[in-house]
Design a protein around this motif. Structure first.
Motif, PDB file in Angstrom:
ATOM      1  N   PRO A 162       0.824  -1.192   0.000  1.00  0.00           N
ATOM      2  CA  PRO A 162       0.000   0.000   0.000  1.00  0.00           C
ATOM      3  C   PRO A 162       0.869   1.257   0.000  1.00  0.00           C
ATOM      4  O   PRO A 162       2.004   1.245   0.447  1.00  0.00           O
ATOM      5  N   ALA A 163       0.282   2.296  -0.506  1.00  0.00           N
ATOM      6  CA  ALA A 163       0.987   3.570  -0.477  1.00  0.00           C
ATOM      7  C   ALA A 163       0.736   4.224   0.875  1.00  0.00           C
ATOM      8  O   ALA A 163      -0.386   4.316   1.319  1.00  0.00           O
ATOM      9  N   ARG A 164       1.784   4.623   1.493  1.00  0.00           N
ATOM     10  CA  ARG A 164       1.620   5.248   2.801  1.00  0.00           C
ATOM     11  C   ARG A 164       2.588   6.395   2.945  1.00  0.00           C
ATOM     12  O   ARG A 164       3.678   6.368   2.379  1.00  0.00           O
ATOM     13  N   GLY A 218       5.789   2.836  -2.349  1.00  0.00           N
ATOM     14  CA  GLY A 218       4.721   3.238  -1.438  1.00  0.00           C
ATOM     15  C   GLY A 218       5.034   4.501  -0.677  1.00  0.00           C
ATOM     16  O   GLY A 218       4.522   4.721   0.406  1.00  0.00           O
ATOM     17  N   LEU A 219       5.872   5.338  -1.257  1.00  0.00           N
ATOM     18  CA  LEU A 219       6.254   6.539  -0.523  1.00  0.00           C
ATOM     19  C   LEU A 219       5.530   7.793  -0.997  1.00  0.00           C
ATOM     20  O   LEU A 219       5.743   8.857  -0.470  1.00  0.00           O
ATOM     21  N   LEU A 220       4.670   7.646  -2.008  1.00  0.00           N
ATOM     22  CA  LEU A 220       3.931   8.830  -2.449  1.00  0.00           C
ATOM     23  C   LEU A 220       2.535   8.814  -1.838  1.00  0.00           C
ATOM     24  O   LEU A 220       1.852   7.790  -1.870  1.00  0.00           O
ATOM     25  N   PRO A 221       2.109   9.914  -1.255  1.00  0.00           N
ATOM     26  CA  PRO A 221       0.784   9.934  -0.592  1.00  0.00           C
ATOM     27  C   PRO A 221      -0.332  10.062  -1.604  1.00  0.00           C
ATOM     28  O   PRO A 221      -0.999  11.082  -1.678  1.00  0.00           O
ATOM     29  N   THR A 222      -0.515   9.044  -2.418  1.00  0.00           N
ATOM     30  CA  THR A 222      -1.542   9.120  -3.454  1.00  0.00           C
ATOM     31  C   THR A 222      -2.767   8.314  -3.087  1.00  0.00           C
ATOM     32  O   THR A 222      -3.685   8.185  -3.878  1.00  0.00           O
ATOM     33  N   HIS A 223      -2.750   7.718  -1.916  1.00  0.00           N
ATOM     34  CA  HIS A 223      -3.855   6.839  -1.556  1.00  0.00           C
ATOM     35  C   HIS A 223      -4.611   7.415  -0.375  1.00  0.00           C
ATOM     36  O   HIS A 223      -4.032   8.122   0.456  1.00  0.00           O
ATOM     37  N   LEU A 224      -5.870   7.096  -0.290  1.00  0.00           N
ATOM     38  CA  LEU A 224      -6.689   7.592   0.817  1.00  0.00           C
ATOM     39  C   LEU A 224      -6.077   7.237   2.158  1.00  0.00           C
ATOM     40  O   LEU A 224      -6.112   8.014   3.100  1.00  0.00           O
ATOM     41  N   SER A 225      -5.498   6.036   2.217  1.00  0.00           N
ATOM     42  CA  SER A 225      -4.997   5.586   3.507  1.00  0.00           C
ATOM     43  C   SER A 225      -3.847   6.460   4.001  1.00  0.00           C
ATOM     44  O   SER A 225      -3.542   6.460   5.179  1.00  0.00           O
ATOM     45  N   ASP A 226      -3.200   7.198   3.078  1.00  0.00           N
ATOM     46  CA  ASP A 226      -2.121   8.066   3.525  1.00  0.00           C
ATOM     47  C   ASP A 226      -2.647   9.296   4.239  1.00  0.00           C
ATOM     48  O   ASP A 226      -1.886  10.025   4.864  1.00  0.00           O
ATOM     49  N   TRP A 227      -3.904   9.541   4.108  1.00  0.00           N
ATOM     50  CA  TRP A 227      -4.483  10.753   4.694  1.00  0.00           C
ATOM     51  C   TRP A 227      -5.384  10.440   5.874  1.00  0.00           C
ATOM     52  O   TRP A 227      -6.095  11.304   6.355  1.00  0.00           O
ATOM     53  N   VAL A 228      -5.328   9.201   6.308  1.00  0.00           N
ATOM     54  CA  VAL A 228      -6.206   8.789   7.404  1.00  0.00           C
ATOM     55  C   VAL A 228      -5.971   9.643   8.637  1.00  0.00           C
ATOM     56  O   VAL A 228      -6.902  10.058   9.328  1.00  0.00           O
ATOM     57  N   LEU A 238      -9.451   1.614   2.596  1.00  0.00           N
ATOM     58  CA  LEU A 238      -9.940   2.158   3.854  1.00  0.00           C
ATOM     59  C   LEU A 238     -11.254   1.510   4.213  1.00  0.00           C
ATOM     60  O   LEU A 238     -12.071   1.211   3.356  1.00  0.00           O
ATOM     61  N   SER A 240      -5.273  12.602   8.886  1.00  0.00           N
ATOM     62  CA  SER A 240      -5.832  13.959   8.851  1.00  0.00           C
ATOM     63  C   SER A 240      -7.351  13.944   8.926  1.00  0.00           C
ATOM     64  O   SER A 240      -7.969  14.991   8.986  1.00  0.00           O
ATOM     65  N   LEU A 280      11.519  -1.577   1.157  1.00  0.00           N
ATOM     66  CA  LEU A 280      12.246  -0.505   1.821  1.00  0.00           C
ATOM     67  C   LEU A 280      13.504  -1.072   2.461  1.00  0.00           C
ATOM     68  O   LEU A 280      13.436  -1.722   3.503  1.00  0.00           O
TER      69      LEU A 280
END
Lengths: 1004, 172
Positions: free
Chosen positions: A2-4, B144-154, A717, B156, B82
């Motif tokens: 996943p992207a995180r 997976g280092l770009l915040p392009t997914h909804l889960s990256d903004w959880v 999500l 906020s 990583l």
């Protein structure tokens, strides 16, 4: 993958780190640093002093504890807690053993006087053979060199060797069979007297049993009146009893030889000084031959029994409590009296024979517990014995006050005081301590060791460090102890003020006896106490006013309810001063059912200038009654009016097996909005077992939620269904409800079922429901965020089980990254607009039987959640929420979880929850009779404070995700400073050297 | 008459540095630096015909292709998990093309005579390095280092505000 974002990864790594080595493990030297356990015995009902082999005090309490206390400082030497609902009904010290009767008189147990180990036990009778605890008796009889324990119950007397427990003889005593009251006492001529009274009889049968178990003689003593089965007293040479109506005292001397005789009865009014209130008369057991003590409402008297026509009063002290008659050091028979007075407890010791003073009246200054009304707290029980301590001979008196506190008075001074009222905590609240001010800081500094002492301690600390490095014993054990003491005294956790991290708090507790006490969480010291008495009917503590500034004090409120009003007593939480007492009427509509009104907290406090004022709504029982507001101020009323349209509450109707939801009309009257009959009463004649509401659980108000969504292993999500108005109702059969049924008849009928329903408390809508076959109560449940966890008995698996239900919002999401990245999400939920719900449920086997469940809560809700199992063994066991997750993947044995499953960080499904030693929040301690726990979040996100109460009180800090936001307490600051200093010096020196080298290279 | 040059050394002017003795050359003390830094375009000389020079320029513009391809290959080889190695490769994979693009002006200085067309080679050069950057960004994304997914903004997202409140009695 996943992207995180990096933050999420850091958090995930952190959680993973926490997972790899779960939570609470500490090193041996860290034990006791942030936790303490206060052990209590509860309200003392029996006490025995022992002079040999060591001066000790043995007590037994109503709560079922048997304990030895140090006479010096009142500390608990050992304590044994009997089974739930059990209590010792007789206590005798016999040399190296302490003997108790428990289990309603049927169980005789001998405890080692030095260690409290149960040495031997004997069952005296079947559970149905005894009419009550009074129907069994115990006496310790000297037989040559050894002590003989004579236990009488259910028609026979048994003689045991008190030390070894060997049954020496059994004597049949038909008179004691089916007796309402039996007493035993050593006889002056050797052997034991046994007196017994049949239910409702006016004749007393007295038998003499020889030390070898022969029935020497039997006498029947007739009295003119029916005798009380509880007020029977037997001494070495006399017997006394009160009449059933409590107005007459009947007594007789005992003489060897059979036949019949009579008891001389006298009216108490004629025996005692005229005008004395004679209600509540009771005889106080003692160890004299012909004397005894009597207590009535108006005072206490020493009696000479069987002289002439009956008894004679030799001394009377008005308003006093009397101890049992005891033999003084010089051999005389004495009775101790204690009278509560404002100047201190007034104690005196009088000769029972002639009423002359053996020890003159003394006021024990400082021992004058008072209720808030100004009334003195009475002495409930007094025990006394002459003891030789430290070379001086004096009568030690143990006073049990009406507020349960326990004091030992010796030589006219208070030796110690134990706050046994803390054994019955009913409610517990954490509040902040006062803010630091110049005054209290100065006070703290004044209590600190001087600079010289501190320097000396530092020196010792250096020595200890050096000896650790060089493994040389540089510091002596005495110095080590000194250092420990210094550390204990200077520890920051004891400061009397709050800290920015929110670790130092005070515990405000309400006891069953109506006492409110505040304790410091650093060392459990008492800060203040207020005694309202049981009559005040206090039921609950709550925060009242929380000031915004630091100059003002926090206020707490104690709530009490009567059918027509609610009384709120507001106290300053820092000084213990009563600020005001408010009464809100609960005006019921005519014809409404009787019942106590409900007190409902509004979800948000009112900001009124300088403080947050919490508002409570008083809703009268039934419907149509008008609600009142506490405090009754315009701001609070306005807050209630504003909150009214969306404000609801629920009630449980046990009889109808229903949960009902209520709201308020425009005029402020209570109206019923919904009703869910979940356990309808079984129709008459039906063979089905009655289903009942076994448990109801609701969310803790104000729970912080870290995130409204969960990230799945696939990176998707899942939105949690976060509804703080969710109610969990468990309906089923209590455990053992079918034990009476024979299995063969209704084998066709299904096993017991347990139905758990999640309701919305505002709309009454059922959100989720599931039924467990072959499951019964007791059910304990807790709700947190979108998860419900409950614990029940699986009757088929014959194991305790824990089920968890997780609710998710299943509506298709329209949310995009751009919505979140560039704008603030501002959503609301309403109970009237329920999205489609997706539920996950899973059941696990668990080893612990529990008394309750609770959940940890942190300041912002980001710290890992844990469910606390309050076990019946008095421990608090933490279960990580991930172990209870219904989404735990099912991985076949020998296979690895898929990357998606692994990414979610959930352990693979196991039918049984693992039992991990480090997950006991109580460490190696046990909180006897654990009944509840309170969790308070500290200001730091990682930490929360836990107080577990029962007979004991335990406090600790919890860090479910470890202390990720603070440096450890043993962080080597000195080393850090040393390294920085060293680097600075090295920089300066090297610069100088470089310069010199450069000059040399260029010029020389 | 030869004119004597007077020399002075000011020891007190610069406290931080040791003043150099007259004739002291710090560079002389070091190893002789490589002469390639003097510049390719300038060094090609003006003796060659214009077409040849243009060709050389074009050649210089496409030369980094191999280098970028190598970087991409290394990034591909390092995998998308990583690890220290993959992180370092990706960082160099993004740093090298970016710095090359930023320094394109010095690599292709404008011809003072205006005869040579430096724009097209420079653009080619940048495009090739741009490919490298694009691959590096793709690589970061696949790590997976770009915040392009909804889960990256959880983190906020805030829990929704609840409109109704239900309470149970405190006294039960």
């Amino acid at each position: 993958m996943p992207a995180r974002c990096p933050a999420a990864i850091t958090l995930a790594l952190l959680l993973l780190a926490a997972w790899a080595s779960p939570g609470q493990a500490i090193y041996a030297d860290q034990a006791g640093q942030h936790d303490w356990l206060q052990q209590h015995v509860g309200r003392v009902s029996l006490a025995a002093f022992a002079a040999k082999p060591r001066a000790r005090l043995f007590v037994a309490s109503r709560a079922g504890a048997v304990a030895a206390l140090s006479l010096k400082d009142g500390s608990l030497l050992w304590r044994r807690v009997l089974g739930e609902g059990d209590a010792a009904t007789a206590l005798q010290a016999a040399g190296a053993r302490v003997l108790t009767l428990s289990g309603g008189g049927a169980q005789l147990t001998a405890w080692d006087a030095a260690t409290g180990a149960a040495v031997w036990a004997a069952n005296l009778a079947g559970s149905s053979d005894l009419a009550g605890p009074d129907a069994a008796a115990l006496a310790v009889v000297a037989d040559g060199k050894r002590s003989l324990a004579v236990a009488v119950a259910a028609g026979s007397a048994k003689g045991f060797d008190a030390v070894t427990g060997e049954l020496l003889w059994t004597a049949s005593l038909p008179s004691t069979k089916s007796a309402a009251a039996v007493k035993a006492a050593p006889a002056a001529a050797g052997g034991a007297w046994v007196a017994s009274l049949q239910p409702g009889a006016s004749r007393l049968a007295v038998d003499l049993v020889s030390p070898t178990g022969e029935l020497v003689s039997s006498i029947v003593l007739g009295a003119g009146a029916q005798l009380s089965s509880t007020q029977l007293l037997l001494t070495e040479a006399a017997v006394a009893a009160l009449s059933a109506d409590g107005t007459q005292l009947c007594s007789a001397q005992l003489e060897q030889g059979g036949g019949s005789g009579s008891l001389g009865c006298q009216a108490l009014a004629s025996l005692l000084p005229p005008g004395t209130a004679t209600e509540g008369a009771h005889l106080v057991a003692g160890t004299c031959s012909q004397h005894a003590a009597l207590r009535v409402a108006g005072g206490a008297a020493a009696l000479a029994l069987g002289s002439g026509s009956g008894a004679a009063v030799t001394a009377f002290v008005p308003g006093a409590a009397a101890s049992g008659c005891f033999r003084g050091a010089a051999g005389g028979q004495q009775v101790a009296f204690a009278t509560p007075s404002a100047a201190g407890l007034e104690t005196r010791v009088l000769s029972a024979a002639d009423g002359t003073a053996v020890e003159a009246p003394v006021s024990v200054a400082g021992l004058a517990p008072q209720r808030v009304s100004g009334k003195l707290v009475g002495v409930a029980e007094l025990f006394a014995a002459p003891l030789n301590m430290g070379g001086s001979q004096a009568v030690s008196q143990l006073a049990v006050f009406d507020d349960d506190s326990l004091a030992l008075v010796r030589g006219g001074a208070q030796a110690w005081l134990r706050h046994e009222e803390l054994a019955s905590i009913r409610d517990l609240l954490f509040t902040d301590l006062p803010a630091p001010t110049p005054e209290n800081e100065a006070q703290w500094l004044a209590s600190q060791p001087s600079l010289r002492q501190s320097l000396a301690a530092q020196l010792v600390a250096l020595k200890v460090q050096a000896s650790r490095v060089g493994s040389l014993p540089l510091a002596s054990p005495e110095e080590l102890r000194q250092l420990e003491r210094h550390k204990a005294v200077t520890s920051d956790k004891l400061r009397p003020t709050r800290d920015p991290d929110g670790f130092r708090k005070q515990l405000v507790v309400l006891t069953a006896g109506g006492k409110v006490l505040a304790l410091h969480n650093g060392d459990s010291r008492l800060l203040w106490s207020l005694d309202f008495g049981p009559g005040a009917g206090l039921r609950k503590l709550a925060l009242w006013r929380v000031p915004h500034d630091v100059q003002h004090d926090i206020e707490v409120v104690a709530l009490a309810a009567s059918p027509d009003s609610v009384t709120a007593t507001v106290m300053n939480a820092h000084t213990g001063k009563i600020l005001q007492t408010l009464t809100a009427p609960a005006s019921q509509a005519a014809g409404a059912a009787d019942g106590a009104p409900d007190v409902l907290p509004l979800s948000q406090p009112v900001h009124d200038g300088t403080a947050d004022q919490h508002v409570f709504v008083v809703a009268p029982a039934g419907t149509d009654g008008a609600a009142a507001v506490l405090p009754d101020t315009p701001a609070a009323r306005a807050a209630f009016v504003a909150a009214r349209p969306g404000f609801a509450f629920w009630r449980v109707d046990e009889v109808a097996g229903a949960v009902r939801g209520y709201g308020f009309t425009e005029s402020g009257a209570v109206e019923e909005r919904w009703s869910a009959v979940l356990a309808p009463p079984a129709p008459a004649g039906s063979s089905a077992t009655q289903q009942r509401i076994l448990a109801l659980a609701a969310h803790t108000p104000g729970e912080a939620v870290g995130s409204p969504a969960r990230v799945l292993g696939s990176g998707e999500l899942k939105f949690k269904y976060l509804n703080p108005n969710t109610l969990l109702v468990a309906v089923g059969e209590p455990r053992g409800a079918r034990s009476g049924h024979s299995g063969g008849d209704d084998s066709a009928a299904a096993g017991p079922r347990l139905t758990v329903t999640l309701l919305d408390a505002v709309s009454g809508r059922v959100l989720f429901s599931q039924t467990h076959e072959d499951a019964t109560g007791p059910v304990h449940a807790v709700l947190s965020e979108n998860t419900a966890v409950y614990h029940f008995w699986g009757s088929e698996a014959h194991r305790w089980q824990v089920a968890s239900v997780e609710l998710f919002d299943a509506s298709p999401t329209t949310l995009r990254v751009s919505d979140l990245a560039f704008s603030e999400t501002n959503t609301t939920t309403s109970s009237w607009d329920v999205p489609p719900i997706e539920a996950g449920a899973q059941t696990f086997l668990v080893r612990h039987a529990v008394r309750g469940l609770a959940a940890t809560r942190s300041a912002r809700g980001n710290t890992a959640k844990q469910v606390m199992l309050l076990t019946t063994t008095g421990q608090v066991y933490l279960v990580d929420r991930r172990l209870l997750d219904p989404r735990r993947p099912i991985v076949a044995p020998g296979q690895k979880p898929t990357p998606q499953q692994a990414a979610e960080g959930l352990p693979p499904y196991q039918p049984e929850l693992p039992l991990q030693g480090p997950m006991f929040a109580t460490l190696d301690r046990q909180v006897a009779r654990l009944s509840g726990a309170a969790v308070e979040a500290a200001v730091l996100e990682s930490t929360m404070l836990l107080a577990a109460h029962g007979l004991d009180l335990f406090y600790t800090r919890l860090t479910p995700s470890r202390s990720f936001d603070m440096v450890p307490d043993d962080f080597p600051y000195a080393l850090l400073v040393l390294i920085l200093g060293g680097l600075t010096v090295a920089t300066v020196v090297l610069k100088f050297i470089t310069r010199r080298t450069a000059v040399k290279a260029k010029w020389l | 008459m030869a004119e004597f040059r007077k020399w002075t050394v000011q020891h007190d002017s610069e406290r931080s540095r040791i003043a150099d003795p007259p004739g002291f050359d710090a560079a002389a003390a070091r190893e002789q630096a490589d002469g390639s830094s003097s510049g390719r375009a300038a060094g090609t000389g003006s003796k060659l015909p214009l077409a040849k020079r243009q060709e050389a320029l074009q050649h210089a513009a496409t030369a980094p292709f191999k280098q970028v391809a190598m970087l991409c290959f290394m990034m591909w080889m390092s995998g998308s998990t990583l690890h220290l190695f993959s992180i370092m490769t990706t960082l160099s994979g993004i740093y090298q093309p970016l710095s090359a693009i930023l320094n394109a002006k010095t690599a292709f200085p404008p011809d003072p005579e205006g005869e040579l067309d430096t724009t097209l080679p420079r653009l080619t050069y940048c495009a090739i390095h741009g490919l490298g950057v694009a691959f590096a960004v793709y690589k970061i994304n696949s790590m997976g280092l770009l915040p392009t997914h909804l889960s990256d903004w959880v983190s906020s997202m805030r829990p929704p505000a609840v409109l109704e409140h239900a309470a149970g009695s405190l006294l039960r």
